[in-house]
Design an enzyme around this catalytic site. Structure first.
Site, PDB file in Angstrom:
ATOM      1  N   ASP A 155       0.840  -1.203   0.000  1.00  0.00           N
ATOM      2  CA  ASP A 155       0.000   0.000   0.000  1.00  0.00           C
ATOM      3  C   ASP A 155       0.879   1.259   0.000  1.00  0.00           C
ATOM      4  OD1 ASP A 155      -2.296   1.586   0.349  1.00  0.00           O
ATOM      5  OD2 ASP A 155      -2.101   1.496   2.533  1.00  0.00           O
TER       6      ASP A 155
ATOM      7  N   ASP B  68      -0.440   5.053   0.967  1.00  0.00           N
ATOM      8  CA  ASP B  68      -0.749   5.981   2.068  1.00  0.00           C
ATOM      9  C   ASP B  68      -0.716   5.268   3.423  1.00  0.00           C
ATOM     10  OD1 ASP B  68      -1.179   7.886   0.122  1.00  0.00           O
ATOM     11  OD2 ASP B  68      -3.291   7.359  -0.065  1.00  0.00           O
TER      12      ASP B  68
END
Lengths: 173, 173
Positions: free
Chosen positions: A9, A11
């Protein structure tokens, strides 16, 4: 032999969004907050007056995110043994698409565009591991989930946790 | 019961890129070509002087693509029985990211952002069906591949083929 695959991922995992929220907040209000404000609070509710949502829609927010400590070296090390994919739920913020691509090109230029995915939900992503700070992505992922610690997930206990990139490497290398 | 899932490509499947190439070419040179020029020719080589590549990098190219005949109605019909994802290899052309998102919002507003994926290669996409015009995406896909006819794939014989959206519906409904 084909390398095992990891979906990582952006953020809250590669990029330090908590730091950016507080930095924007301080610029706007003059008030300095500590990262402890994120502890066990839903991300969108951590600042008053919908400011998190406002910042997420501010041009430049995603382009200028600071890199999470140790992330660049860790991803490089993982690439030696794994096929690394960056999988970001960028579709909610269409303006972020180009900023995120540019951000990756600046900080992670060693990741080929073949291995970048901007999606909505992550339910059709099939990798051997998934590193994410959100249960909504990890709970139904097809591979082994690794929860990357963020304030909002402090109370989650049902996933293997990594508190930082050093701990990710301890788990995977 | 959980619906089966379909990954649908954009360029050459939802969007008529061949038409757009010829339209740009006619505007630039005054020469009118027929779609037969695409027959069995690699997409990037079909126009002289690297013009296809130039057009793909022209701002607006992806935003103004015409919708493939029958695509809107077909995707609506598929949504009744399937979980439909749009999966586009947009990452090679970063400027296209926002244009493609806007294009989908205009022509396919009934597709939620949760179900949109812009990626590099499609090897980690796991859906029950994949509709695409390229073998590089279909040959190793995890579900059942359906080759959507385009000039460049005219000689491919090793995948189930659909010549248009009507034939896709005949296969899947």
């Amino acid at each position: 032999m084909k390398k095992k695959s990891i979906a990582i991922d952006m953020d809250g995992v590669l990029a330090d969004t908590e730091y950016q929220y507080l930095s924007y907040y301080e610029k706007e209000t003059g008030k300095k907050l500590l990262k402890t404000v994120f502890h066990n609070v839903p991300e969108l509710e951590v600042l008053p007056d919908g400011l998190v949502y406002k910042y997420l829609h501010t041009p430049g927010f995603f382009r200028d995110l600071p890199v999470m400590e140790g992330a660049v070296e860790a991803v490089k090390a993982l690439q030696e043994q794994y096929e690394v994919y960056i999988v970001s739920a960028a579709m909610e913020f269409p303006l972020s698409l180009y900023e995120k691509k540019e951000w990756l090109a600046e900080h992670f230029p060693f990741i080929h565009w073949h291995n970048i995915i901007f999606c909505g939900d992550k339910s059709i992503i099939d990798t051997d591991f998934m590193i994410d700070d959100y249960c909504k992505n990890l709970d139904f992922c097809k591979g082994k989930p690794i929860l990357f610690t963020a304030g909002h997930n402090a109370s989650v206990t049902h996933h293997q946790r990594a508190n930082n990139w050093k701990e990710v490497l301890q788990l995977l290398l």
